[in-house]
Structures are given as C-alpha cells and as structure tokens.
Design a protein around this motif. Sequence first.
Motif, PDB file in Angstrom:
ATOM      1  N   ILE A 123       0.865  -1.184   0.000  1.00 44.94           N
ATOM      2  CA  ILE A 123       0.000   0.000   0.000  1.00 44.94           C
ATOM      3  C   ILE A 123       0.900   1.231   0.000  1.00 44.94           C
ATOM      4  O   ILE A 123       1.827   1.335   0.813  1.00 44.94           O
ATOM      5  N   GLU A 124       0.612   2.149  -0.915  1.00 42.50           N
ATOM      6  CA  GLU A 124       1.446   3.342  -1.039  1.00 42.50           C
ATOM      7  C   GLU A 124       1.440   4.167   0.243  1.00 42.50           C
ATOM      8  O   GLU A 124       0.517   4.095   1.050  1.00 42.50           O
ATOM      9  N   SER A 125       2.478   4.940   0.411  1.00 44.29           N
ATOM     10  CA  SER A 125       2.646   5.783   1.597  1.00 44.29           C
ATOM     11  C   SER A 125       1.473   6.761   1.721  1.00 44.29           C
ATOM     12  O   SER A 125       0.982   7.291   0.721  1.00 44.29           O
ATOM     13  N   VAL A 126       1.047   6.976   2.949  1.00 43.33           N
ATOM     14  CA  VAL A 126      -0.115   7.816   3.232  1.00 43.33           C
ATOM     15  C   VAL A 126       0.342   9.108   3.899  1.00 43.33           C
ATOM     16  O   VAL A 126       1.169   9.087   4.815  1.00 43.33           O
ATOM     17  N   THR A 127      -0.184  10.222   3.434  1.00 43.23           N
ATOM     18  CA  THR A 127       0.014  11.503   4.105  1.00 43.23           C
ATOM     19  C   THR A 127      -1.211  11.716   4.981  1.00 43.23           C
ATOM     20  O   THR A 127      -2.330  11.850   4.479  1.00 43.23           O
ATOM     21  N   PHE A 128      -0.992  11.696   6.290  1.00 39.62           N
ATOM     22  CA  PHE A 128      -2.092  11.824   7.235  1.00 39.62           C
ATOM     23  C   PHE A 128      -2.275  13.273   7.659  1.00 39.62           C
ATOM     24  O   PHE A 128      -1.319  14.037   7.753  1.00 39.62           O
TER      25      PHE A 128
END
Length: 141
Positions: A123-128
């Motif tokens: 799963i691609e990196s998430v910007t929270f």
Amino acid sequence: MNAIISGKKRIAEGGCNACESFSLHVYRLTFEDGSEVSLENLDVPSLVMAFAQKDRWKQKFVMIGMGEEAMVYSKDGAEIINEETSNKISYQKGSEKITTDKKFCDLEDLYAHTNDVLALFGIESVTFEYRLIEPQPLYQD
C-alpha cells in the motif's frame, strides 16, 4: 495517498447514579475517495487494519501455539502474519518482519510506523492529517 483522521473527545456517563463520568475518544478515518471508517483506537493496528480492509485484504485468526492466536491477512496468495502483545505488534511477510510499538505519543511517529507496515501490504505511503472535532454546545442562546 491522503487520509484525514478526525478525533473527538466525549464525556460519557456510566448509566447509573453511582457511576462516574469518563472521557471517551472517538476517531474516524476518511480515505482519499471520501469513504470513512471508525477507528477503534488511534494506534498502528487500527490504522493498518483500516487500510488493509480498504485494499481488500482478507483476515482470519489462526492458532500459533498453546492458547495463542495470530491474525493472518491474505490477498492474491500473499500472507502477512500479525501477532501482538500488550504494547508491541509485529507483521511478517515471508522473511521480512516489522515489530513496532502499538501506540505513540507523537502523531508523526505513529504515521511513520504505520507507513512502514503498510509497505509490507504493498500500500502506497499515506500523508495523514489530523483534525480535532470541536464539541458543539447542547444549547445555543
């Protein structure tokens, strides 16, 4: 990928005159496509589970020892074994294993460790982004 975590603190009552009030934290995760899920806690396992389910990973519990169980995520023939203790959690895919704390005081640490685990799932990196939901007054003048 972007995601928004909304948090709210509520004061709840125990339901009887003898029970004291207590604070309850409620979290909601909004995905980039606008869909939302409730989070049980603001921790690594809750965030990972939400993204894994969104990415259609299936879950099942398996016995791994005498009275011990682990959750296994599976998708397209790949399996990730998830084991946890009271304060640590590990995810293993083949020979690659990530062990981390479940909770972090700093949100940036929480997000970084969650992204490390999500990489195992492909799963691609998430910007929270975290948004505190301000309580609304019960009565307005």
